[in-house]
Design a protein around this motif. Structure first.
Motif, PDB file in Angstrom:
ATOM      1  N   ALA A 308       0.827  -1.205   0.000  1.00 53.51           N
ATOM      2  CA  ALA A 308       0.000   0.000   0.000  1.00 53.51           C
ATOM      3  C   ALA A 308       0.863   1.258   0.000  1.00 53.51           C
ATOM      4  N   SER A 309       1.988   1.209   0.687  1.00 59.11           N
ATOM      5  CA  SER A 309       2.892   2.361   0.721  1.00 59.11           C
ATOM      6  C   SER A 309       3.491   2.627  -0.651  1.00 59.11           C
ATOM      7  N   ARG A 310       3.863   1.555  -1.369  1.00 59.06           N
ATOM      8  CA  ARG A 310       4.382   1.748  -2.726  1.00 59.06           C
ATOM      9  C   ARG A 310       3.314   2.347  -3.634  1.00 59.06           C
ATOM     10  N   ASP A 311       2.082   1.885  -3.477  1.00 57.29           N
ATOM     11  CA  ASP A 311       0.993   2.438  -4.279  1.00 57.29           C
ATOM     12  C   ASP A 311       0.766   3.913  -3.954  1.00 57.29           C
ATOM     13  N   LEU A 312       0.886   4.262  -2.669  1.00 52.09           N
ATOM     14  CA  LEU A 312       0.699   5.651  -2.260  1.00 52.09           C
ATOM     15  C   LEU A 312       1.784   6.542  -2.847  1.00 52.09           C
ATOM     16  N   VAL A 313       3.016   6.069  -2.850  1.00 54.80           N
ATOM     17  CA  VAL A 313       4.108   6.829  -3.472  1.00 54.80           C
ATOM     18  C   VAL A 313       3.823   7.025  -4.960  1.00 54.80           C
ATOM     19  N   THR A 314       3.373   5.975  -5.626  1.00 58.91           N
ATOM     20  CA  THR A 314       3.068   6.078  -7.053  1.00 58.91           C
ATOM     21  C   THR A 314       1.963   7.091  -7.311  1.00 58.91           C
ATOM     22  N   ARG A 315       0.894   7.042  -6.507  1.00 54.76           N
ATOM     23  CA  ARG A 315      -0.213   7.976  -6.703  1.00 54.76           C
ATOM     24  C   ARG A 315       0.219   9.423  -6.446  1.00 54.76           C
ATOM     25  N   THR A 316       1.087   9.616  -5.452  1.00 53.75           N
ATOM     26  CA  THR A 316       1.551  10.972  -5.155  1.00 53.75           C
ATOM     27  C   THR A 316       2.489  11.465  -6.243  1.00 53.75           C
ATOM     28  N   ARG A 317       3.324  10.581  -6.776  1.00 54.30           N
ATOM     29  CA  ARG A 317       4.159  10.946  -7.913  1.00 54.30           C
ATOM     30  C   ARG A 317       3.283  11.332  -9.110  1.00 54.30           C
ATOM     31  N   ASP A 318       2.203  10.590  -9.321  1.00 53.58           N
ATOM     32  CA  ASP A 318       1.279  10.913 -10.414  1.00 53.58           C
ATOM     33  C   ASP A 318       0.644  12.284 -10.209  1.00 53.58           C
ATOM     34  N   LEU A 319       0.317  12.608  -8.951  1.00 54.87           N
ATOM     35  CA  LEU A 319      -0.230  13.935  -8.653  1.00 54.87           C
ATOM     36  C   LEU A 319       0.767  15.017  -9.052  1.00 54.87           C
ATOM     37  N   SER A 320       2.036  14.822  -8.696  1.00 51.80           N
ATOM     38  CA  SER A 320       3.069  15.789  -9.046  1.00 51.80           C
ATOM     39  C   SER A 320       3.229  15.905 -10.553  1.00 51.80           C
TER      40      SER A 320
END
Length: 359
Positions: A308-320
């Motif tokens: 879940a943490s890796r997915d959260l990093v990916t989603r936040t990178r996508d936001l950026s």
């Protein structure tokens, strides 16, 4: 081949005395912080066994249910709130839990500060009442300075007013920046039980479906900034930064995109964007500020599991990435081994300050 479940043996290695007949039990995010001891009570020797899937990220605390039915949570040595015990489940393990104290009515007011306090504390009128304002600037710099406005100002400086005895040590980070030739002024805004309403710009269950984020953003631009400019001298938008973490990261991004031209830099630390079914991600589409630089980051231990943490990093990178074409610059970074807490944001703050002033 690894078993899918790991067995953890918890042992209380130290705890202060409690009333006779109190039952100690384990709670945490894996139990939604329940105060029901059922199935999680330590035996008379202070031991407990539990099983968890591999890759689970555990934040736990010990609580005590007393004979009269009241519950006390472990705290620090001064009766204040303590940080949780943290563990990454990678296999069977024996874990010692040291309880420094129990929370009490003192709320940790005798806790010694490890970080520098603000230079000045005052309050300004706001629609919701008196808004505390905590100010810091380096000695010898009393005129206009680049300005950083920080949300969750109770956690910005010394540890005494913080939530769990941990702060951002903003004064220490800013002093190091000043010593490198880049003095700044910090205006930190403490928040109370209205945090969910003040910081989340969309109606959802935790703000009673009544957001006060627009009122808060209006007050920063219409009252706080004019007050600081009148007192210390005007500061141009390109030298004004707004920053916060978690829901504070959300209101930072929202206020900056809502009011382009007001802030030259946005510090969006560990943004929480799930309220109202991720309404912010839909709202931000097409919004931007061509003159603003935006820092977005996330720790790699901020979810309930490693996956879940890796997915959260990916989603936040996508936001950026989504934001990048709409602003002058978008910078994304990952905090290695960082959880969703003040120690992580304290560690990342100096890099943000250098990027803001030296970049």
């Amino acid at each position: 081949m690894l078993r899918r479940m790991a067995r953890l043996r918890w042992r209380i290695s130290h705890r202060p005395p409690l009333p006779i007949g109190s039952a100690l039990f384990l709670t945490g995010d894996h139990r939604a912080w329940s105060s029901d001891p059922g199935g999680w009570t330590f035996d008379p020797a202070g031991e407990l066994t539990s099983e968890h899937p591999h890759g689970t990220l555990l934040s736990v605390k010990i609580r005590a249910r007393h004979p009269d039915g009241t519950v006390t949570e472990e705290g620090d040595a001064w009766g204040g709130r303590a940080a949780p015990h943290r563990h990454v489940v990678t296999g069977d393990a024996n874990l010692d839990l040291h309880v420094a104290g129990w929370q009490d009515a003192s709320e940790g007011r005798g806790r010694p500060a490890r970080s520098a306090p603000p230079r000045e504390e005052t309050a300004l009128d706001a629609p919701w009442g008196a808004q505390p304002l905590r100010l810091w600037w380096p000695a010898g710099h009393d005129g206009p300075l680049p300005l950083l406005i920080l949300h969750d100002g109770q956690n910005a400086f010394d540890e005494t007013p913080t939530f769990a005895g941990e702060s951002w040590d903003a004064a220490g980070a800013a002093q190091a920046l000043a010593d490198a030739g880049h003095p700044v002024r910090i205006a930190a805004l403490p928040v109370n039980h209205d945090r969910n309403r003040r910081y989340v710009p969309f109606p959802f269950e935790l703000n009673g479906h009544d957001s006060g984020a627009d009122e808060y953003a209006d007050w920063i631009g219409g009252t706080l900034l004019p007050h600081l400019h009148a007192r210390f001298g005007p500061v141009p938008a390109q030298d004004t930064a707004l920053a916060g973490s978690s829901f504070g990261g959300l209101i930072t991004a929202y206020a900056g995109l809502r009011d382009p031209g007001t802030y030259g830099t946005l510090g969006v630390f560990s943004p929480v964007v799930w309220p109202a079914d991720h309404a912010f991600l839909r709202w931000m589409t097409g919004r931007g500020d061509p003159h603003a630089r935006v820092w977005v980051d996330m720790g790699d231990h901020e979810g309930g599991t490693l996956t879940a943490s890796r997915d959260l990093v990916t989603r936040t990178r996508d936001l950026s990435t989504q934001l990048a074409p709409q602003v002058r610059e978008a910078r994304f970074s990952v905090g290695a081994g960082h959880w969703h807490d003040e120690p992580a944001w304290r560690e990342r703050l100096p890099a943000f300050l250098r990027w803001w002033r030296e970049g």
